[in-house]
Design a protein around this motif. Structure first.
Motif, PDB file in Angstrom:
ATOM      1  N   VAL A  93      37.083  48.224  23.849  1.00  0.00           N
ATOM      2  CA  VAL A  93      36.322  48.254  25.080  1.00  0.00           C
ATOM      3  C   VAL A  93      35.752  46.955  25.261  1.00  0.00           C
ATOM      4  CG1 VAL A  93      34.187  49.205  26.144  1.00  0.00           C
ATOM      5  CG2 VAL A  93      35.899  50.923  25.238  1.00  0.00           C
ATOM      6  N   PHE A  94      35.413  46.477  24.240  1.00  0.00           N
ATOM      7  CA  PHE A  94      34.663  44.873  24.299  1.00  0.00           C
ATOM      8  C   PHE A  94      35.739  43.971  24.724  1.00  0.00           C
ATOM      9  CE2 PHE A  94      33.749  40.991  21.686  1.00  0.00           C
ATOM     10  CZ  PHE A  94      32.913  40.697  22.609  1.00  0.00           C
ATOM     11  N   SER A  95      36.982  43.952  24.202  1.00  0.00           N
ATOM     12  CA  SER A  95      37.951  43.218  24.496  1.00  0.00           C
ATOM     13  C   SER A  95      38.481  43.372  26.231  1.00  0.00           C
ATOM     14  CB  SER A  95      39.329  43.526  23.763  1.00  0.00           C
ATOM     15  OG  SER A  95      40.435  42.614  24.081  1.00  0.00           O
ATOM     16  N   VAL A  96      38.592  44.675  26.621  1.00  0.00           N
ATOM     17  CA  VAL A  96      38.778  44.735  27.978  1.00  0.00           C
ATOM     18  C   VAL A  96      37.622  44.055  28.957  1.00  0.00           C
ATOM     19  CG1 VAL A  96      38.888  46.674  29.774  1.00  0.00           C
ATOM     20  CG2 VAL A  96      40.213  46.742  27.677  1.00  0.00           C
ATOM     21  N   LEU A  97      36.327  44.410  28.461  1.00  0.00           N
ATOM     22  CA  LEU A  97      35.383  43.769  29.281  1.00  0.00           C
ATOM     23  C   LEU A  97      35.311  42.329  29.503  1.00  0.00           C
ATOM     24  CD1 LEU A  97      32.467  46.391  28.390  1.00  0.00           C
ATOM     25  CD2 LEU A  97      33.636  46.169  30.596  1.00  0.00           C
ATOM     26  N   ILE A  98      35.582  41.857  28.348  1.00  0.00           N
ATOM     27  CA  ILE A  98      35.467  40.259  28.333  1.00  0.00           C
ATOM     28  C   ILE A  98      36.688  39.794  29.007  1.00  0.00           C
ATOM     29  CG2 ILE A  98      33.948  40.157  26.455  1.00  0.00           C
ATOM     30  CD1 ILE A  98      36.190  39.582  24.693  1.00  0.00           C
ATOM     31  N   VAL A  99      37.916  40.246  28.965  1.00  0.00           N
ATOM     32  CA  VAL A  99      38.914  39.853  29.582  1.00  0.00           C
ATOM     33  C   VAL A  99      38.671  40.015  31.186  1.00  0.00           C
ATOM     34  CG1 VAL A  99      41.363  40.432  30.423  1.00  0.00           C
ATOM     35  CG2 VAL A  99      40.737  40.201  28.009  1.00  0.00           C
ATOM     36  N   ILE A 100      37.923  41.116  31.787  1.00  0.00           N
ATOM     37  CA  ILE A 100      37.830  40.974  33.156  1.00  0.00           C
ATOM     38  C   ILE A 100      36.872  40.129  33.435  1.00  0.00           C
ATOM     39  CG2 ILE A 100      36.592  42.722  34.815  1.00  0.00           C
ATOM     40  CD1 ILE A 100      37.634  45.033  33.321  1.00  0.00           C
ATOM     41  N   ALA A 101      35.895  39.703  32.612  1.00  0.00           N
ATOM     42  CA  ALA A 101      34.777  38.837  32.872  1.00  0.00           C
ATOM     43  C   ALA A 101      35.387  37.504  32.789  1.00  0.00           C
ATOM     44  CB  ALA A 101      33.543  38.658  31.832  1.00  0.00           C
ATOM     45  N   ALA A 102      36.311  37.299  32.018  1.00  0.00           N
ATOM     46  CA  ALA A 102      37.015  35.905  32.073  1.00  0.00           C
ATOM     47  C   ALA A 102      37.853  35.584  33.147  1.00  0.00           C
ATOM     48  CB  ALA A 102      37.764  35.714  30.801  1.00  0.00           C
ATOM     49  N   ALA A 103      38.684  36.740  33.624  1.00  0.00           N
ATOM     50  CA  ALA A 103      39.474  36.758  34.900  1.00  0.00           C
ATOM     51  C   ALA A 103      38.560  36.334  36.137  1.00  0.00           C
ATOM     52  CB  ALA A 103      40.330  37.873  34.933  1.00  0.00           C
ATOM     53  N   TRP A 104      37.523  37.181  36.089  1.00  0.00           N
ATOM     54  CA  TRP A 104      36.543  36.954  37.338  1.00  0.00           C
ATOM     55  C   TRP A 104      36.002  35.487  37.184  1.00  0.00           C
ATOM     56  CZ3 TRP A 104      31.410  40.348  37.722  1.00  0.00           C
ATOM     57  CH2 TRP A 104      30.740  39.986  39.115  1.00  0.00           C
ATOM     58  N   THR A 105      35.713  35.043  36.336  1.00  0.00           N
ATOM     59  CA  THR A 105      35.226  33.644  36.222  1.00  0.00           C
ATOM     60  C   THR A 105      36.117  32.469  36.586  1.00  0.00           C
ATOM     61  OG1 THR A 105      33.813  33.858  34.374  1.00  0.00           O
ATOM     62  CG2 THR A 105      34.258  31.875  34.768  1.00  0.00           C
ATOM     63  N   LEU A 106      37.498  32.746  36.134  1.00  0.00           N
ATOM     64  CA  LEU A 106      38.582  31.933  36.645  1.00  0.00           C
ATOM     65  C   LEU A 106      38.788  32.063  38.108  1.00  0.00           C
ATOM     66  CD1 LEU A 106      41.151  32.243  33.912  1.00  0.00           C
ATOM     67  CD2 LEU A 106      39.814  30.279  34.514  1.00  0.00           C
ATOM     68  N   ALA A 107      38.603  33.301  38.876  1.00  0.00           N
ATOM     69  CA  ALA A 107      38.741  33.652  40.140  1.00  0.00           C
ATOM     70  C   ALA A 107      37.580  32.788  41.046  1.00  0.00           C
ATOM     71  CB  ALA A 107      38.797  34.922  40.416  1.00  0.00           C
ATOM     72  N   ASP A 108      36.637  33.009  40.481  1.00  0.00           N
ATOM     73  CA  ASP A 108      35.422  32.565  41.097  1.00  0.00           C
ATOM     74  C   ASP A 108      35.458  31.050  41.015  1.00  0.00           C
ATOM     75  OD1 ASP A 108      32.957  32.552  42.440  1.00  0.00           O
ATOM     76  OD2 ASP A 108      31.893  32.494  40.615  1.00  0.00           O
TER      77      ASP A 108
END
Length: 496
Positions: free
Chosen positions: A471-486
């Motif tokens: 779960v931790f890995s999934v959440l931080i992948v989402i956060a990292a992808a969001w940061t790159l998109a932003d």
């Protein structure tokens, strides 16, 4: 850098032809024949009482990871320190700037304890049954989860942690070479020689690294790992000690000015900070390989020497990382950039009033550490390339073939470094994808191999940590992808 070979481990274990034998520990235990059920000390294998893992599969004696098994606790410590202290530790103050003092220290302590627990799991599973040794992470994953699932879960993390780490070392090493040249030559004013381009620095680093990589096996690289361990401890200590002695700038702040950010954006930043802490602990893909260099027999397995090596080395690693995180945040606050971490912060703030000798020494220590760590992280890739050859030819690699394979690996990693010089900007995204290898998979491996009582304490702890890691890995992948998109990505292909 290519697809990792999946060797036929069933040939290495003389089991009955039932397919269930590859999935159960009971099947694996058929390797051991009991000569006298009343005297357990008379256990022996079908071929030898000196269980080095070679007799089950002769190919093990041909490959660079398991070719030499005469290591010891000291050798293991050198390898662990060289591979366990990395450039990522210099980014810890960046995480503290997002989390604050209390949560920064709490998250760092939890991550350290969690990854140390999974390391001891791997050390225990390396030789769960005396005489049967799993000296590669992918091998243990295949035995634990089955050939298809094990390969699909572990192949990318293992290959990225080996080949990807070498690519990032080439990128960082080329940058450090450039900084070292400019420091020594005072921006070309003294040497009267123009600095090389970044691509040329990449090539210089790669050539030196591959030259050192001609040592035949992991055990023969113990001297290189010793130098890598000394230089890693040296530059970590030097940076935080100098940061204390030179004092804090007057305009630093320990708070993030993110009032305009939404609550979701703040949560995203917190997750990215936690991932920076998690990525500071690396080397799980090398634990089994390092333990595979230790001798073992029926009476004295490799478990205790490896546990001693892990305990001592990770005590030293903690003594390096905690001061870097705490002193670094105290000295620079939120001024530590993500690119370069403490090294960049120290250079920008104190570089002007620091002698060239000290700055050059720091850069040189970082550079030598990168060259040494390259050897340890490249070893699984070297092992895989030679496994391809020995599987096809049924004989050991000649020296010239081994040399060519390592030059080929160096060429591939150099090409990737030149092609994707912004790979470090993707570290949080890709790093999140491989984090289960550190925090989740070992827990599931323990359940699959040891088969603890369902719903028992041990079973519940490992299942809970494994699921939490996913779960931790999934959440931080989402956060990292969001940061790159932003924030966007400067994808400067072929322009280092």
């Amino acid at each position: 850098m290519g697809e990792m070979v999946e060797p036929d481990y069933r040939q290495a274990l003389p089991l009955s032809p039932s397919p269930s034998n590859t999935k159960t520990l009971e099947g694996l235990m058929q390797v051991i024949t009991i000569k006298d059920s009343t005297d357990p000390s008379k256990e022996s294998t079908t071929k030898s009482t000196n269980l080095q893992g070679h007799q089950q599969n002769p190919q093990e004696a041909w490959l660079p990871i398991t070719e030499s098994r005469n290591g010891n606790t000291i050798f293991a410590m050198f390898h662990l320190l060289c591979s366990g202290i990395g450039f990522q530790a210099l980014l810890l103050p960046v995480a503290f700037a997002k989390l604050g003092w209390a949560w920064g220290i709490i998250c760092l302590s939890l991550a350290f304890a969690w990854q140390l627990y999974t390391i001891f799991i791997l050390v225990r599973l390396h030789e769960l049954v005396p005489g049967i040794r799993y000296s590669r992470y992918l091998q243990l994953a295949i035995v634990s989860f089955g050939p298809k699932l094990g390969k699909s879960l572990a192949l990318f993390p293992v290959m990225y942690s080996s080949g990807g780490a070498c690519v990032i070392m080439i990128i960082n090493g080329g940058h450090i070479l450039d900084l070292l040249f400019k420091t020594v030559c005072d921006q070309e004013a003294i040497c009267h020689v123009q600095s090389l381009t970044r691509t040329e620095w990449f090539l210089v680093f790669t050539c030196v690294a591959i030259l050192v990589a001609q040592l035949p096996n992991l055990n023969s690289m113990v001297g290189v790992s010793l130098i890598g361990a000394i230089t890693a401890i040296g530059y970590c200590t030097l940076i935080w000690v100098l940061s204390v002695t030179k004092g804090r700038p007057t305009d630093i702040s320990y708070y993030q000015f993110d009032v305009a950010k939404s609550n979701m954006e703040k949560i995203r930043d917190k997750l990215n900070a936690v991932e920076i802490i998690a990525l500071a602990f690396k080397g799980h893909n090398l634990i089994l390989e390092i333990q595979g260099t230790l001798p073992s027999n029926q009476r004295h397995t490799s478990y205790k020497p490896m546990c001693t090596g892990v305990t001592i080395s990770y005590t030293v690693i903690a003594m390096c990382q905690y001061p870097l995180a705490i002193v670094g945040f105290w000295a620079y606050g939120n001024k530590v950039p993500f690119s370069g971490g403490l090294l960049s912060a120290f250079s920008q703030i104190h570089g002007a009033n620091t002698s060239k000798l000290i700055m050059g020494s720091i850069y040189l220590l970082v550079l030598v550490n990168h060259l040494c760590a390259f050897q340890v992280y490249a070893m699984p890739a070297f092992d895989n390339l030679e496994m391809r050859y020995t599987t096809k030819k049924k004989k050991p690699c000649p020296k010239w073939i081994r040399t060519c394979l390592r030059i080929f690996f160096g060429g591939v990693t150099f090409f990737v470094a030149v092609t994707v010089p912004f790979l470090g900007s993707l570290a949080l995204l890709i790093g999140g994808m491989v984090l289960p290898m550190t925090f989740a998979y070992p827990c599931f491996m323990w359940i699959a191999m040891k088969k603890p009582r369902p719903n028992g304490v041990v079973w519940s702890i490992n299942l809970g940590l494994g699921c939490l890691g996913i779960v931790f890995s999934v959440l931080i992948v989402i956060a990292a992808a969001w940061t790159l998109a932003d924030k966007g990505l400067n994808a400067n292909f072929f322009r280092p």
